[in-house]
Write an enzyme that holds these catalytic residues in place. Structure first.
Site, PDB file in Angstrom:
ATOM      1  N   SER A 117       1.318  -1.146   0.211  1.00  6.62           N
ATOM      2  CA  SER A 117      -0.334   0.342  -0.242  1.00  6.62           C
ATOM      3  C   SER A 117       0.716   1.246  -0.013  1.00  6.62           C
ATOM      4  CB  SER A 117      -0.991  -0.095   1.440  1.00  6.62           C
ATOM      5  OG  SER A 117      -1.665  -1.236   1.163  1.00  6.62           O
ATOM      6  N   HIS A 138      -0.970  -2.288  -7.313  1.00  2.20           N
ATOM      7  CA  HIS A 138      -2.156  -2.120  -5.448  1.00  2.20           C
ATOM      8  C   HIS A 138      -2.924  -1.993  -6.438  1.00  2.20           C
ATOM      9  CE1 HIS A 138      -2.771   0.579  -2.985  1.00  2.20           C
ATOM     10  NE2 HIS A 138      -3.038  -0.264  -2.014  1.00  2.20           N
ATOM     11  N   GLU A 150      -3.278   0.259  -8.979  1.00  2.00           N
ATOM     12  CA  GLU A 150      -1.924   1.457  -9.621  1.00  2.00           C
ATOM     13  C   GLU A 150      -1.342   0.155  -9.987  1.00  2.00           C
ATOM     14  OE1 GLU A 150      -3.171   5.334  -6.766  1.00  2.00           O
ATOM     15  OE2 GLU A 150      -2.191   3.079  -5.384  1.00  2.00           O
ATOM     16  N   ASN A 188      -3.867   6.212  -1.906  1.00  2.00           N
ATOM     17  CA  ASN A 188      -3.568   6.007  -0.268  1.00  2.00           C
ATOM     18  C   ASN A 188      -2.580   6.999   0.393  1.00  2.00           C
ATOM     19  OD1 ASN A 188      -4.721   3.389  -0.001  1.00  2.00           O
ATOM     20  ND2 ASN A 188      -2.390   2.670   0.042  1.00  2.00           N
TER      21      ASN A 188
HETATM   22  N1  CAA Z   1     -15.424  -9.418  -1.740  1.00  2.10           N
HETATM   23  C1  CAA Z   1     -16.543  -9.814  -2.760  1.00  2.10           C
HETATM   24  N2  CAA Z   1     -18.016  -8.613  -3.082  1.00  2.10           N
HETATM   25  C2  CAA Z   1     -17.554  -8.846  -2.608  1.00  2.10           C
HETATM   26  C3  CAA Z   1     -17.873  -8.147  -0.691  1.00  2.10           C
HETATM   27  C4  CAA Z   1     -16.426  -8.767  -0.561  1.00  2.10           C
HETATM   28  N3  CAA Z   1     -15.810  -8.633   0.926  1.00  2.10           N
HETATM   29  N4  CAA Z   1     -18.360  -7.196  -0.248  1.00  2.10           N
HETATM   30  C5  CAA Z   1     -19.391  -6.611  -1.336  1.00  2.10           C
HETATM   31  N5  CAA Z   1     -19.122  -7.179  -2.358  1.00  2.10           N
HETATM   32  C6  CAA Z   1     -20.324  -7.096  -3.832  1.00  2.10           C
HETATM   33  C7  CAA Z   1     -21.776  -7.357  -3.250  1.00  2.10           C
HETATM   34  O1  CAA Z   1     -21.797  -9.078  -3.522  1.00  2.10           O
HETATM   35  C8  CAA Z   1     -21.867  -6.500  -4.026  1.00  2.10           C
HETATM   36  O2  CAA Z   1     -21.931  -7.706  -5.650  1.00  2.10           O
HETATM   37  P1  CAA Z   1     -23.760  -7.226  -6.475  1.00  2.10           P
HETATM   38  O3  CAA Z   1     -23.769  -5.603  -6.272  1.00  2.10           O
HETATM   39  O4  CAA Z   1     -22.930  -8.084  -7.666  1.00  2.10           O
HETATM   40  O5  CAA Z   1     -24.613  -7.763  -5.675  1.00  2.10           O
HETATM   41  C9  CAA Z   1     -21.329  -5.844  -4.009  1.00  2.10           C
HETATM   42  O6  CAA Z   1     -20.013  -5.538  -3.861  1.00  2.10           O
HETATM   43  C10 CAA Z   1     -22.665  -3.806  -2.878  1.00  2.10           C
HETATM   44  O7  CAA Z   1     -22.082  -5.403  -1.543  1.00  2.10           O
HETATM   45  P2  CAA Z   1     -23.415  -4.955  -0.460  1.00  2.10           P
HETATM   46  O8  CAA Z   1     -24.263  -4.815  -1.375  1.00  2.10           O
HETATM   47  O9  CAA Z   1     -22.871  -5.840   0.509  1.00  2.10           O
HETATM   48  O10 CAA Z   1     -23.225  -3.715  -0.162  1.00  2.10           O
HETATM   49  P3  CAA Z   1     -22.575  -1.843  -0.174  1.00  2.10           P
HETATM   50  O11 CAA Z   1     -23.233  -1.638  -1.075  1.00  2.10           O
HETATM   51  O12 CAA Z   1     -22.568  -1.377   0.829  1.00  2.10           O
HETATM   52  O13 CAA Z   1     -20.719  -2.644  -0.503  1.00  2.10           O
HETATM   53  C11 CAA Z   1     -18.582  -2.187  -0.902  1.00  2.10           C
HETATM   54  C12 CAA Z   1     -19.870  -2.654   0.316  1.00  2.10           C
HETATM   55  C13 CAA Z   1     -18.498  -2.276  -2.598  1.00  2.10           C
HETATM   56  C14 CAA Z   1     -17.251  -2.730   0.400  1.00  2.10           C
HETATM   57  C15 CAA Z   1     -18.909  -0.444  -0.742  1.00  2.10           C
HETATM   58  O14 CAA Z   1     -19.603  -0.112   0.648  1.00  2.10           O
HETATM   59  C16 CAA Z   1     -17.726   0.411  -0.607  1.00  2.10           C
HETATM   60  O15 CAA Z   1     -17.468   0.440  -2.184  1.00  2.10           O
HETATM   61  N6  CAA Z   1     -16.523   0.565  -0.150  1.00  2.10           N
HETATM   62  C17 CAA Z   1     -15.812   1.343  -0.328  1.00  2.10           C
HETATM   63  C18 CAA Z   1     -14.375   0.348  -0.258  1.00  2.10           C
HETATM   64  C19 CAA Z   1     -13.277   0.996  -0.723  1.00  2.10           C
HETATM   65  O16 CAA Z   1     -12.915   2.457  -0.430  1.00  2.10           O
HETATM   66  N7  CAA Z   1     -12.182   0.804  -0.753  1.00  2.10           N
HETATM   67  C20 CAA Z   1     -11.428   1.068  -1.071  1.00  2.10           C
HETATM   68  C21 CAA Z   1      -9.857   0.957   0.322  1.00  2.10           C
HETATM   69  S1  CAA Z   1      -8.794   1.276   0.437  1.00  2.10           S
HETATM   70  C22 CAA Z   1      -7.548   0.325  -0.867  1.00  2.10           C
HETATM   71  O17 CAA Z   1      -8.213  -0.715  -0.841  1.00  2.10           O
HETATM   72  C23 CAA Z   1      -6.003   0.581  -0.372  1.00  2.10           C
HETATM   73  C24 CAA Z   1      -5.656   0.287   0.629  1.00  2.10           C
HETATM   74  O18 CAA Z   1      -3.981  -0.065   0.440  1.00  2.10           O
HETATM   75  C25 CAA Z   1      -5.562   0.016   2.334  1.00  2.10           C
HETATM   76  P1  NAD Z   2      -4.158  -9.281   6.438  1.00  2.00           P
HETATM   77  O1  NAD Z   2      -3.874  -8.912   7.115  1.00  2.00           O
HETATM   78  O2  NAD Z   2      -5.291  -9.704   5.711  1.00  2.00           O
HETATM   79  O3  NAD Z   2      -3.458 -10.413   5.420  1.00  2.00           O
HETATM   80  C1  NAD Z   2      -1.939 -10.600   5.674  1.00  2.00           C
HETATM   81  C2  NAD Z   2      -1.129 -11.933   5.071  1.00  2.00           C
HETATM   82  O4  NAD Z   2       0.428 -11.723   5.410  1.00  2.00           O
HETATM   83  C3  NAD Z   2      -1.847 -13.058   6.163  1.00  2.00           C
HETATM   84  O5  NAD Z   2      -2.853 -14.068   6.242  1.00  2.00           O
HETATM   85  C4  NAD Z   2      -0.801 -13.441   7.136  1.00  2.00           C
HETATM   86  O6  NAD Z   2      -0.269 -14.687   7.352  1.00  2.00           O
HETATM   87  C5  NAD Z   2       0.531 -13.778   5.149  1.00  2.00           C
HETATM   88  N1  NAD Z   2       1.734 -12.880   5.702  1.00  2.00           N
HETATM   89  C6  NAD Z   2       2.589 -12.346   7.075  1.00  2.00           C
HETATM   90  N2  NAD Z   2       3.346 -12.933   6.466  1.00  2.00           N
HETATM   91  C7  NAD Z   2       4.646 -13.561   5.586  1.00  2.00           C
HETATM   92  C8  NAD Z   2       5.330 -14.856   5.341  1.00  2.00           C
HETATM   93  N3  NAD Z   2       5.979 -14.470   5.578  1.00  2.00           N
HETATM   94  N4  NAD Z   2       4.908 -15.347   4.324  1.00  2.00           N
HETATM   95  C9  NAD Z   2       3.920 -15.908   3.065  1.00  2.00           C
HETATM   96  N5  NAD Z   2       2.552 -14.370   3.712  1.00  2.00           N
HETATM   97  C10 NAD Z   2       2.793 -13.977   5.126  1.00  2.00           C
HETATM   98  O7  NAD Z   2      -4.026  -8.208   5.142  1.00  2.00           O
HETATM   99  P2  NAD Z   2      -4.025  -7.348   3.540  1.00  2.00           P
HETATM  100  O8  NAD Z   2      -4.829  -6.625   3.550  1.00  2.00           O
HETATM  101  O9  NAD Z   2      -4.437  -8.821   2.983  1.00  2.00           O
HETATM  102  O10 NAD Z   2      -2.951  -6.904   3.154  1.00  2.00           O
HETATM  103  C11 NAD Z   2      -2.107  -7.878   2.389  1.00  2.00           C
HETATM  104  C12 NAD Z   2      -1.195  -6.619   1.386  1.00  2.00           C
HETATM  105  O11 NAD Z   2      -2.013  -6.087   0.610  1.00  2.00           O
HETATM  106  C13 NAD Z   2      -1.215  -5.592   2.810  1.00  2.00           C
HETATM  107  O12 NAD Z   2       0.784  -4.975   1.974  1.00  2.00           O
HETATM  108  C14 NAD Z   2      -1.795  -3.817   2.795  1.00  2.00           C
HETATM  109  O13 NAD Z   2      -0.310  -2.836   2.587  1.00  2.00           O
HETATM  110  C15 NAD Z   2      -1.623  -4.382   1.080  1.00  2.00           C
HETATM  111  N6  NAD Z   2      -3.598  -3.569   0.808  1.00  2.00           N
HETATM  112  C16 NAD Z   2      -4.001  -3.641   1.220  1.00  2.00           C
HETATM  113  C17 NAD Z   2      -5.258  -3.948   1.093  1.00  2.00           C
HETATM  114  C18 NAD Z   2      -6.386  -3.448   2.005  1.00  2.00           C
HETATM  115  O14 NAD Z   2      -7.475  -2.834   2.310  1.00  2.00           O
HETATM  116  N7  NAD Z   2      -6.546  -4.678   3.365  1.00  2.00           N
HETATM  117  C19 NAD Z   2      -5.544  -2.945   0.305  1.00  2.00           C
HETATM  118  C20 NAD Z   2      -4.507  -2.805  -0.870  1.00  2.00           C
HETATM  119  C21 NAD Z   2      -3.453  -3.219  -0.527  1.00  2.00           C
END
Ligand code: CAA
Ligand code: NAD
Length: 289
Positions: A117, A138, A150, A188
């Site tokens: 991330s 990403h 990304e 992010n």
């Molecule tokens: N896995 C697979 N499919 C999923 C799911 C999951 N975990 N959660 C929801 N879905 C699907 C559902 O099956 C549903 O599909 P259909 O429309 O085809 O039936 C659809 O997504 C919508 O789901 P829901 O109706 O249950 O719920 P919702 O409308 O509240 O949507 C959500 C759920 C898609 C998660 C929505 O709340 C959302 O978009 N949230 C924001 C997600 C977001 O911002 N993600 C980015 C996070 S940051 C990141 O990823 C980067 C990083 O490095 C941290």
């Molecule tokens: P998570 O905690 O759900 O899963 C991490 C997994 O890595 C665990 O199953 C753990 O057992 C495994 N792990 C730890 N050490 C390991 C090793 N030495 N060898 C193999 N597996 C090992 O975390 P996540 O949310 O799946 O995040 C995983 C990566 O994806 C991170 O780099 C995170 O920043 C990135 N990411 C996360 C998100 C998010 O929304 N959570 C979105 C985009 C990218």
């Protein structure tokens, strides 16, 4: 590309494996222990089952996708992979160790990618056998639903690696943005300060968990409020990213919110542990403050 290895079978690795398998490619799925990748495969089976139940996919397609996913116990089978995607915990030492092990078997023309991330791609490339074939890939959570990937070439990433990685990402039906290897990349860099700020706002008692989330959901038209989204991403991952932004920029504006640190120290990591800003153990999420 036909055979892809995914290392780390947590929420991201599972979503990545499911998406790849649904697009007709074979997936080798590994984690620290084969029981974790087997459990992840069971979770993918349930997710595919829900899609069948909703009439989104045919049962035969779900079964075929599931059959393409093979949990593996060690790195040796990855020698056949055209692409190895690291999706383990957001910790640089863990990722470096993985690149070392996977690097021993990486095929001569295969690509190694990280789903990090926020950790700099150029820096991690030093721990891979060929920085020209290393790249940031990403995905966004939940991977089967989110339409963006990304792509982050490091300084040494070759144009061929970038082009092949883009073509792979597009073959999953995702939109691609190509981003320079700068802290937090694009999404992010903008999102994580917002999630951290929401924890500051909560810690200062400005509003309740529910009202902070309601304000952003309705006032900004976001699908989730920032505290619910932080729980969804994982509070440990959010904190790791905040700390990496702080360390890589040296800018105090990325200091972590004390309340976020406290939740992580309590082991309240969000949905994945059943409790974060909300408690998920009942029928409906309940705020924890
Ligand atoms: N896995 C697979 N499919 C999923 C799911 C999951 N975990 N959660 C929801 N879905 C699907 C559902 O099956 C549903 O599909 P259909 O429309 O085809 O039936 C659809 O997504 C919508 O789901 P829901 O109706 O249950 O719920 P919702 O409308 O509240 O949507 C959500 C759920 C898609 C998660 C929505 O709340 C959302 O978009 N949230 C924001 C997600 C977001 O911002 N993600 C980015 C996070 S940051 C990141 O990823 C980067 C990083 O490095 C941290
Ligand atoms: P998570 O905690 O759900 O899963 C991490 C997994 O890595 C665990 O199953 C753990 O057992 C495994 N792990 C730890 N050490 C390991 C090793 N030495 N060898 C193999 N597996 C090992 O975390 P996540 O949310 O799946 O995040 C995983 C990566 O994806 C991170 O780099 C995170 O920043 C990135 N990411 C996360 C998100 C998010 O929304 N959570 C979105 C985009 C990218």
């Amino acid at each position: 590309m036909q055979r892809i290895a995914v290392i780390g079978a947590g929420q991201m690795g599972s979503g990545i494996a499911q998406t790849i398998a649904q697009h007709g490619m074979d997936v080798l799925l590994s984690d620290r222990d084969i029981s974790i990748s087997e459990k992840a495969k069971t979770g993918i089976e349930q997710a595919l089952g829900r899609l069948v139940g909703k009439g989104k996919i045919e049962i035969a397609d779900a079964e075929a996708a599931l059959a393409r996913i093979t949990p593996i116990a060690d790195y040796a089978p990855m020698a056949d992979a055209h692409l190895i995607i690291e999706a383990a915990t957001e910790n640089e030492a863990i990722k470096q160790a993985i690149f070392g092990e996977a690097g021993k078997v990486l095929a001569g023309d295969a690509i190694m990618a990280s789903n990090t991330s926020s950790i700099p791609i150029t820096r991690m490339a030093n721990f891979t056998p060929d920085p020209a074939r290393f790249i940031g890939l990403h995905f966004f959570n939940p991977v089967p639903v989110m339409g963006l990937i990304e792509i982050i070439p490091g300084l040494a990433t070759s144009a061929d690696t970038t082009a092949r990685t883009r073509s792979f990402a597009e073959s999953l039906g995702k939109q691609v943005v190509e981003v320079q290897d700068e802290p937090g990349f694009v999404v992010n860099r903008i999102l994580i300060p917002m999630l951290n700020e929401a924890a500051f706002v909560l810690g200062q008692g400005t509003a309740s968990i529910e009202d902070i989330d309601k304000g952003c959901r309705i006032g900004l038209n976001h699908p989730m409020g920032p505290l619910a989204l932080a729980d969804f991403v994982g509070l440990d991952t959010v904190l790791d990213i905040v700390r990496i932004l702080q360390a890589t920029t040296g800018d105090a504006k990325y200091r972590p919110a004390p309340l976020l640190v406290k939740y992580v120290e309590a082991g309240w990591l969000g949905r994945k542990t059943g409790r974060g800003f909300y408690d998920y153990t009942g029928e409906e999420p309940v705020p924890t403050r």
